[in-house]
Write a protein that holds these residues in place. Structure first.
Motif, PDB file in Angstrom:
ATOM      1  N   ILE A  44      -2.028  -5.861  -4.678  1.00 31.13           N
ATOM      2  CA  ILE A  44      -2.782  -6.663  -3.708  1.00 31.13           C
ATOM      3  C   ILE A  44      -3.146  -7.970  -4.380  1.00 31.13           C
ATOM      4  O   ILE A  44      -3.576  -7.995  -5.529  1.00 31.13           O
ATOM      5  N   LEU A  67      -5.346  -0.685   7.809  1.00 34.53           N
ATOM      6  CA  LEU A  67      -4.573   0.547   7.737  1.00 34.53           C
ATOM      7  C   LEU A  67      -4.798   1.416   8.966  1.00 34.53           C
ATOM      8  O   LEU A  67      -3.919   2.161   9.394  1.00 34.53           O
ATOM      9  N   ASP A  68      -5.983   1.301   9.523  1.00 35.95           N
ATOM     10  CA  ASP A  68      -6.282   2.017  10.773  1.00 35.95           C
ATOM     11  C   ASP A  68      -5.247   1.679  11.833  1.00 35.95           C
ATOM     12  O   ASP A  68      -4.695   2.561  12.484  1.00 35.95           O
ATOM     13  N   ILE A 113       0.851  -1.187   0.000  1.00 32.06           N
ATOM     14  CA  ILE A 113       0.000   0.000   0.000  1.00 32.06           C
ATOM     15  C   ILE A 113       0.886   1.235   0.000  1.00 32.06           C
ATOM     16  O   ILE A 113       1.851   1.316   0.757  1.00 32.06           O
ATOM     17  N   GLU A 134     -11.696 -12.204  -2.762  1.00 29.04           N
ATOM     18  CA  GLU A 134     -10.855 -11.037  -3.010  1.00 29.04           C
ATOM     19  C   GLU A 134     -11.396  -9.789  -2.333  1.00 29.04           C
ATOM     20  O   GLU A 134     -10.669  -9.063  -1.646  1.00 29.04           O
ATOM     21  N   LEU A 135     -12.675  -9.559  -2.508  1.00 29.89           N
ATOM     22  CA  LEU A 135     -13.279  -8.338  -1.971  1.00 29.89           C
ATOM     23  C   LEU A 135     -13.119  -8.277  -0.458  1.00 29.89           C
ATOM     24  O   LEU A 135     -12.776  -7.244   0.107  1.00 29.89           O
ATOM     25  N   HIS A 171      -9.724  -7.314   0.437  1.00 28.31           N
ATOM     26  CA  HIS A 171      -9.519  -5.879   0.214  1.00 28.31           C
ATOM     27  C   HIS A 171     -10.052  -5.092   1.399  1.00 28.31           C
ATOM     28  O   HIS A 171      -9.415  -4.170   1.886  1.00 28.31           O
ATOM     29  N   TYR A 172     -11.229  -5.483   1.852  1.00 26.34           N
ATOM     30  CA  TYR A 172     -11.808  -4.783   3.001  1.00 26.34           C
ATOM     31  C   TYR A 172     -10.925  -4.974   4.235  1.00 26.34           C
ATOM     32  O   TYR A 172     -10.657  -4.027   4.969  1.00 26.34           O
ATOM     33  N   THR A 192      -8.668 -11.679  13.434  1.00 27.27           N
ATOM     34  CA  THR A 192     -10.101 -11.871  13.286  1.00 27.27           C
ATOM     35  C   THR A 192     -10.347 -13.350  13.518  1.00 27.27           C
ATOM     36  O   THR A 192      -9.424 -14.113  13.791  1.00 27.27           O
ATOM     37  N   VAL A 199      -7.709  -5.664   4.399  1.00 22.85           N
ATOM     38  CA  VAL A 199      -6.446  -4.938   4.299  1.00 22.85           C
ATOM     39  C   VAL A 199      -6.683  -3.443   4.498  1.00 22.85           C
ATOM     40  O   VAL A 199      -5.949  -2.767   5.211  1.00 22.85           O
ATOM     41  N   HIS A 200      -7.724  -2.962   3.890  1.00 27.24           N
ATOM     42  CA  HIS A 200      -8.018  -1.525   3.996  1.00 27.24           C
ATOM     43  C   HIS A 200      -8.262  -1.136   5.447  1.00 27.24           C
ATOM     44  O   HIS A 200      -7.763  -0.122   5.933  1.00 27.24           O
ATOM     45  N   THR A 201      -9.025  -1.966   6.126  1.00 26.00           N
ATOM     46  CA  THR A 201      -9.335  -1.644   7.517  1.00 26.00           C
ATOM     47  C   THR A 201      -8.089  -1.719   8.391  1.00 26.00           C
ATOM     48  O   THR A 201      -7.925  -0.953   9.334  1.00 26.00           O
ATOM     49  N   ASN A 225      -1.952   5.565   0.933  1.00 20.31           N
ATOM     50  CA  ASN A 225      -2.941   4.565   1.321  1.00 20.31           C
ATOM     51  C   ASN A 225      -3.770   3.992   0.187  1.00 20.31           C
ATOM     52  O   ASN A 225      -4.856   3.474   0.410  1.00 20.31           O
ATOM     53  N   TYR A 226      -3.284   4.108  -1.019  1.00 25.79           N
ATOM     54  CA  TYR A 226      -3.985   3.373  -2.072  1.00 25.79           C
ATOM     55  C   TYR A 226      -3.156   2.136  -2.414  1.00 25.79           C
ATOM     56  O   TYR A 226      -1.946   2.128  -2.233  1.00 25.79           O
ATOM     57  N   PRO A 227      -3.793   1.098  -2.875  1.00 26.50           N
ATOM     58  CA  PRO A 227      -3.048  -0.152  -3.066  1.00 26.50           C
ATOM     59  C   PRO A 227      -2.122  -0.074  -4.274  1.00 26.50           C
ATOM     60  O   PRO A 227      -2.530   0.362  -5.346  1.00 26.50           O
TER      61      PRO A 227
END
Lengths: 139, 1263
Positions: free
Chosen positions: A17, A36-37, A8, A25-26, A29-30, A64, A32-34, A12-14
């Motif tokens: 990935i 980042l927090d 990333i 995949e989706l 993505h969610y 998780t 990995v994006h989360t 903060n854009y990939p």
């Protein structure tokens, strides 16, 4: 072995990935994006003075039920995220570290390519095959 | 109930009871250092004890390793002070006690003898008190004398009693610790042995669990929570390892019980210190995995809370919950669907409740980051339960769902007694949430909002949005799109801002659904358009969304959408590339568009509005326009191509914001305005303000971008438009050709691009980088330029006429009217043609040109030429050379200007005479005449001079070719101009002396000299007008004869005749044959009058009449500039010459040669000597002459050798004047003769001077 590996950009854009079960995949993505927090939280927690000698490996970002998300930040604030299956209990911290180190080396190679435009998505075959080697082989 | 180590008391119970209170109080007061085995760190420990009466049953039987009930110390109390009594009863009792202890192998005992003064006083006759203690020691503690202590007067407040208490307590503590160390050590050893047996078949984890937990209990009892926790962690780790091994195929038998189907999922129970229910299950080996885990965690939780580490609880809880789910999966334990969700949900809430119970609100808020994970987990689980039990569906749960709910609730069992009375227990919450749709919604929303709030509070915006998004999904399921919209919008913005395309696509799809339900037509269409062009979607999906647009396009009101979703601009190209055209010219614009739609789109109209402005470029005409263009061409292309920057395809539309824009570099040239030479050049970055702007990465999340919808796209209706109708845009790149309007001069900027598909319009409100073109209008212009570098006068020269027609169209019959001048006729040849060039410099045609000359005007009729074309033709002109010599820079027309400075400086230096010739032209497009100046250069420069030989006269004419051209020169003739009547009688002949070799070639910068002898019959006139003429032609000229053009040079000669001849003679001193250096010689100058003065001459010559004789005064002067001679005596003087032929005057002077050899004669000069009465206007001349004179005398420098006495220094005019008559005015003046009036006979003569023979030392310096 990872199920998802992401690079990333500082913004903060990939940049890259890839995940192994393609149908999920989706979700990755969610995830990995989360994550980042947490990455941002960890980076800012280190404090500015220590930024120079801080450890690049951020450790487990958050678990998780199904996955463990690990993070790594280069000095140029490029983030690497590795998602591993929680059921994969044989994966040790050291292995994760070495995966990140490999990833970082390969990423450095990509950046050294004069034809690569920093900020573009990574399309290097060498990088891709290196990532593939670290991924769980889809059966 | 609190556990304390057990200490038994035997002996005198009433005595003990009296001391119990103070003992129990005092024992924990002071800490004791506990040194421990296995290198564990020593610890300070506050001891407490549970004192119980000694019973034999308390002593552990063999094999029972229960530590909690283990008596660590046995105390025997006695206050006996009587020997008799001791012997009779106390000793027996002690013996019995001792034997019982020994039987059970217990060695930890203590005998306390309490002494009191009161008792002693009562029995004064007794033996000294020590004897009893001694006896006891003697009887029981054979080697361990410290096993018997004395406590004196324990109930009194005295220092002695205090001391004895202290020593007793110390002893007690020491013994207790010793006992702990010993017994725990033994226990641990046993435990380890048991653990080592774990590979044996019969080994059971539950049994071992109980053993190690015993140890934990003891540590807990001793308040060593850390150590207790370690025991549980070890058990935890051991169990985990077993599960993992099981997963790896290495199953242990005892694990079978944990693999049983899970029947109860009542969640964690953290309110009790020890959940005895579960403990018993474990003890019986009937516990399920969840039971074991729950129990283990509840113990860990209790200890952690004792240790004040509540946040570790939350962290461990989350790990535990994840772990349990994984372990159940790994062990392939069958669980009712949803049961685990229930368990996790209940457990999360239980942990949170437990934490809330031990922390205050502020603490909780400050530690959101620790609890938020549990909140989220609970939310997730409740959500999945809701979906499972049909509580989210719009229709409500089906009967199947209800059955499932009942099953799940059954597994929860009864509510625990601890929480029955609490209103908010997890159990009640779950029960309620699963009971009805409304309750579920309430609880789910409550949890979600709580989790979102917390995430927001700790700055985890992405996590918060993720929950928001799942809330939106929930609302959508519930059929409540209004509430979903906000959450979706928020998420979408953040995904777009950060460039996560997959999420963008996914969220946008949900958004489209939502907008569709909300009937937000415009937004829905916009989203659909974005989705139709989304590469992440499948072809079918994209087609579906495209279809949505088409459906709308055929209906209802006009909708304007952003172009970005529909198509991307790639590039624009102008043709002609300069993008600068004249009014009315054809300008085409090719637009390349990448259509993002999945199928070919029929676009009714694609239009770009133009912004028109009357910029300076439009009015300034072509030259100005092109200069601007090269300076600012977008992307630095000279070929009229404008490239539009593209965001990375993966990053999507919003990525332009976060990617740094590409450098836009331009070449910059600064030329001097006068001669367009390059002053400086460089590179300019046009978008520096964008590049150098600080990028705030954190702000990027919140910047509103084109994520959802760009701010209202308005279609603006400009007057001017680029239009293309009925185009089909194929998916991918398309090329569209526009014809740009060029009606008015000015600058046109493309502002907005709009494509119409039915009623739907796709609008791009700004085109960046700026695309513009310029239309200019130009006035017609006429220029005349020489074909060669310089125009030469005298011979025909070609000049080029250039007419830039500008907006004027040259019609048939239009003509240029050139006003003729005599000095420059226009030579028109019959075959004269003009070429017509288009504005781009292409040859259009060649037309004949007719030139008609009348007396005053030459008319050139022009061929018809369209506007913005260039007409070129050539004409020959001839500029006559003016016959009289004139000064350079003479202008024949007074009002003119110098056309341009000569470029070539060497030519300027060579002194070419130039003539500026003005031409006045009447142009058809203007009522004013155009004045054009042409500069001609005279190719020759002529000089004349007169030469004399006695009375004979010669005229020399020097003709220099100053041009760059080579010429043939022929027929040089010198004629006398006989324009004056009274001299016409004179007959002279001018004989050309070397006239044989003409015509002659005169190359550039060469000179030709011609010489004539002058003969005359009578008198020579005072003034002679002559004209030199020759004809010349350029060497290159084809026809030599016709090409020869005359050249004429007129000049005037004054005072030609010889008046005086001057003869000098140097005579060696007497007796010598030759002159010698250093010896004086005589210089004899004789001045002879050659001719009678003519009448006219007499007027000019100043003569005086003395005694009837006309004389003139002459001044002579001997000057030797080469320092060969030293003039001794006077070097100058004034003589009076009679005005008669052959009158001679001799002057004797003495000179001394300074060198040996053939020395040239010293110069002798003669001047007219005019008395002071002459015209004062010439005074300055005299002055200068006098000055020169004195200077020359000074310059001469007198030789030391010379006879200084004899040298009359300063032979100045004053002294000369003093010899004459004083006339009151001091300044007479001198006037030189004109050349030819005085003939010097001795000019160039030399005389031999011999060196002095002796007396001279020659110095030779050799270097």
């Amino acid at each position: 072995m990872a199920v998802c590996i992401a690079v990333i950009a500082k913004e903060n854009y990939p940049l890259y990935i890839r995940s192994v079960p393609v149908q999920n995949e989706l979700k990755f993505h969610y995830t990995v994006h989360t994550s980042l927090d947490v990455v941002e939280e960890k980076i800012s927690a280190v404090g500015k003075a220590m930024a120079d000698q801080r450890e690049l490996y951020l450790g487990l970002l958050y678990p998780t039920e199904d996955y463990k998300v690990y993070g790594y930040v280069t000095n140029s604030k490029v983030k690497f995220v590795i998602v591993a299956d929680s059921s994969n209990t044989s994966l040790r911290d050291n292995e994760i570290r070495s995966m990140f180190r490999k990833l970082h080396n390969s990423f450095t190679d990509v950046m050294c390519n004069p034809f690569y435009n920093p900020g573009d998505t990574i399309q290097s075959k060498a990088f891709d095959s290196m990532v593939s080697a670290m991924m769980v082989q889809a059966s | 109930m609190e556990n304390k180590p057990i200490v038994t008391c035997a002996g005198d119970q009433s005595l003990f009871t009296s001391l119990y209170t103070s003992l129990a109080q005092q024992l924990p007061k002071e800490p004791m250092e506990w040194r421990r085995s296995y290198g564990r760190a020593p610890k300070m420990i506050h001891l407490e004890a549970n004192f119980v009466q000694f019973k034999e049953e308390l002593l552990p039987k063999d094999g029972n390793r229960a530590l909690l009930t283990f008596p660590f110390l046995h105390i025997y109390w006695t206050d006996c002070c009587d020997t008799e009594m001791y012997k009779v009863s106390v000793k027996d009792g002690m013996l019995r006690w001792q034997s019982t202890l020994r039987l059970h192998g217990s060695v930890d005992w203590l005998i306390v003898v309490v002494e009191s003064e009161a008792k002693k006083k009562n029995k004064t006759n007794i033996l000294p008190r020590t004897s009893i203690v001694d006896k006891i020691r003697n009887d029981f503690c054979n080697k361990q004398s410290d096993r018997c202590v004395v406590l004196s007067d324990p109930l009194k407040e005295s220092s002695r009693s205090q001391d004895s208490w202290n020593s007793f307590l110390t002893k007690l503590r020491t013994l207790l610790l010793m006992s702990f160390t010993k017994n725990l050590g033994r226990f641990e050893d046993d435990m380890r042995t048991l653990r080592e047996k774990r590979t044996e078949p019969g080994w059971s984890f539950c049994d071992y669990f109980m053993v190690q937990e015993e140890l934990a209990f003891v540590f807990e009892m001793l308040q060593q929570f850390e150590d207790a926790l370690v025991q549980y962690d070890e058990l935890d780790a051991l169990f985990t390892q077993y599960v993992l091994n099981f997963g790896a195929g290495d199953g242990a038998n005892w694990l079978g019980s944990f693999c049983a189907t899970v029947k109860r999922w009542s969640g964690l129970l953290l309110r009790r210190p020890i959940d005895m229910e579960k403990r018993e299950l474990i003890q019986r080996g009937e516990a399920s995995l969840l039971d074991l885990r729950s129990y283990l965690f509840s113990r860990q939780c209790t200890l952690l809370i004792f240790l004040q580490r509540p946040w570790e609880v939350t962290q461990r809880a989350l790990e535990l919950l994840h772990n349990c789910v994984q372990e159940l999966r790994l062990l392939e334990v069958s669980v009712v669907q949803g049961a685990l969700d229930c368990w996790v949900f209940l457990s999360c809430l239980e942990v949170l409740h437990r934490i809330e119970g031990c922390c205050d609100r502020a603490q909780l808020e400050a530690n959101c980051s620790h609890t938020v994970g549990l909140w989220t987990y609970a939310t997730e689980k409740l959500k999945s339960l809701g979906y499972l039990c049909g509580l989210v569906a719009e229709k409500g749960p089906t009967s199947e769902d209800l059955n499932r709910t009942v099953d799940l609730l059954a597994g929860l069992g009864e509510e625990r007694p601890e929480t029955v009375n609490s209103l908010q227990s997890p159990y009640k919450k779950l029960n309620e949430a699963l009971s009805s749709v409304e309750a579920f919604e309430k609880h789910y929303l409550e949890l979600s909002h709580a989790a979102m709030e917390m995430y927001r509070a700790i700055g985890r915006m992405r996590s918060s949005r993720l929950i928001g998004k799942s809330l939106a999904e929930f609302y959508m399921k519930k059929g409540d799109p209004e509430r979903a919209e906000g959450f979706l919008d928020d998420s979408l913005r953040s995904y777009v801002a950060e460039g996560w395309s997959l999420q963008v696509t996914h969220t946008r799809k949900q958004m489209a659904e939502c907008q569709k339900l909300l009937q937000q037509t415009e937004d829905y269409l916009q989203t659909s358009a974005l989705l139709a062009g989304d590469a992440n979607l499948t072809e079918e999906e994209r087609k579906h969304f495209y279809q949505v647009i088409l459906t709308f396009a055929s209906q209802a009101p006009t909708v304007a959408l952003s172009m970005a979703a529909f198509a991307q601009l790639r590039q624009m190209q102008f043709s002609p590339p300069g993008a600068v055209v004249h009014v009315g010219a054809a300008l085409q614009l090719e637009l390349r568009v990448r259509c993002l739609m999945p199928v070919a789109v029929q676009v009714e109209q694609l239009a770009a509005t133009l912004h028109f402005s009357l910029e300076q470029g439009g009015a300034r005409g072509r030259a100005g326009g092109t200069q601007r263009r090269t300076g600012q061409g977008p992307q630095g292309q000279g070929d009229g191509v404008v490239l539009f920057p593209q965001g990375s395809p993966l990053a999507g539309a919003g990525m332009g914001a976060s990617l740094p824009p590409a450098l836009e570099l331009y070449e910059m040239q600064d030329r001097s305005p006068s001669d367009s030479s390059l002053n400086s050049t460089g590179v300019v970055c046009k978008n520096m303000h964008l590049l150098l702007r600080r990028h705030d990465s954190s702000a990027s999340l919140d910047t509103p971008t084109a994520g959802a919808l760009p701010a209202a796209v308005a279609v603006d209706d400009g007057a001017q438009m680029l239009r293309a109708r009925d185009i089909t845009l194929q998916p991918g790149d398309n090329s569209i050709l526009f014809t740009a309007p060029t009606g008015e001069p000015g600058s046109y900027t493309l502002r907005q691009l709009c494509g119409s598909v039915g009623r739907v319009q796709f609008v791009q409100s700004h085109i960046y980088p700026v695309v513009q073109y310029e239309v200019y209008s130009q006035e017609p212009q006429l220029t005349i330029e020489p074909l060669s570098d310089n125009l030469l006068a005298g011979i025909p020269q070609k000049v080029k006429f250039t007419i830039a027609t500008g907006h004027y169209s040259v019609k048939k019959g239009d003509a240029l009217q050139l006003s003729n001048t005599d000095s420059m006729p226009i030579l028109h040849s019959s075959c004269c043609s003009a070429t017509i060039l288009s504005s781009t410099g292409e040859l259009v045609g060649e037309r004949a040109l007719s030139v008609q000359s009348s007396e005053k005007v030459t008319s050139i009729s022009l061929p018809p030429t369209p506007p913005y074309h260039t007409l070129e033709f050539q004409l020959e002109v001839l500029c006559h050379i003016p016959p009289t010599p004139f000064k350079p820079d003479i202008e024949r027309l007074t009002n003119g200007e110098v056309r341009h400075r000569p470029k070539n400086h060497s030519q300027a230096d060579s002194g070419m005479i130039h003539i500026d010739q003005k031409v006045s032209i009447d142009c058809p497009w203007s009522i004013y005449s155009t004045l054009i100046s042409l500069t001609f250069y005279v190719p020759f420069k002529a000089k004349h001079s007169i030469l004399s030989a006695g009375k004979r006269k010669y005229i020399q004419v020097c003709l220099q070719n100053v041009s760059d051209t080579n010429f043939h020169l022929a027929d040089p003739v010198l004629t006398e101009l006989t324009d004056r009547a009274h001299t016409s009688s004179l007959t002279r002949s001018l004989t050309h002396l070397f006239g044989s070799s003409f015509p002659q070639t005169v190359c550039s910068q060469q000179s030709v000299f011609c010489l004539w002898e002058m003969r005359w019959v009578k008198h020579l006139p005072l003034c002679l007008q002559c004209a030199f003429s020759a004809s010349f032609a350029p060497v290159s000229a084809s026809d030599a004869h016709t090409a020869f053009k005359p050249y004429r040079y007129e000049f005037q000669l004054d005072r030609v005749s010889t008046l005086y001849s001057l003869k000098a003679e140097i005579l060696p001193s007497s007796g010598d044959q030759h002159c010698r250096t250093g010896a004086l010689c005589g210089l004899e100058v004789s001045i002879t009058r050659q001719a009678e003065p003519s009448e006219t001459e007499g007027e000019e010559e100043e003569s005086t009449e003395i005694e009837g004789l006309r004389t003139t005064k002459l001044m002579y002067e001997v000057v030797d500039n080469s320092s060969n001679w030293a003039v001794c005596g006077k070097s100058s003087g004034v003589v009076s010459m009679p005005v008669a032929a052959s009158a001679t005057h001799r002057v004797q002077m003495e000179v001394m040669p300074l060198f040996a050899g053939h020395l040239p004669f010293p110069d002798i000069k003669v001047f007219k000597y005019l008395p002071h009465s002459a015209v004062p206007a010439i005074q300055p001349d005299t002055d200068s002459c006098l000055e020169n004179d004195t200077m020359s005398l000074l310059d001469k420098g007198l030789d030391d050798q010379g006879d200084t006495a004899s040298i009359r220094s300063r032979g100045s005019i004053h002294s000369v004047g003093s010899g004459e008559q004083q006339r009151g005015l001091p300044m007479p003046r001198l006037e030189p003769f004109s050349p030819g009036q005085v003939f010097y006979w001795s000019q160039g003569r030399q005389v031999l001077v011999l060196p002095v023979t002796d007396d001279h030392v020659m110095e030779v310096n050799v270097t």
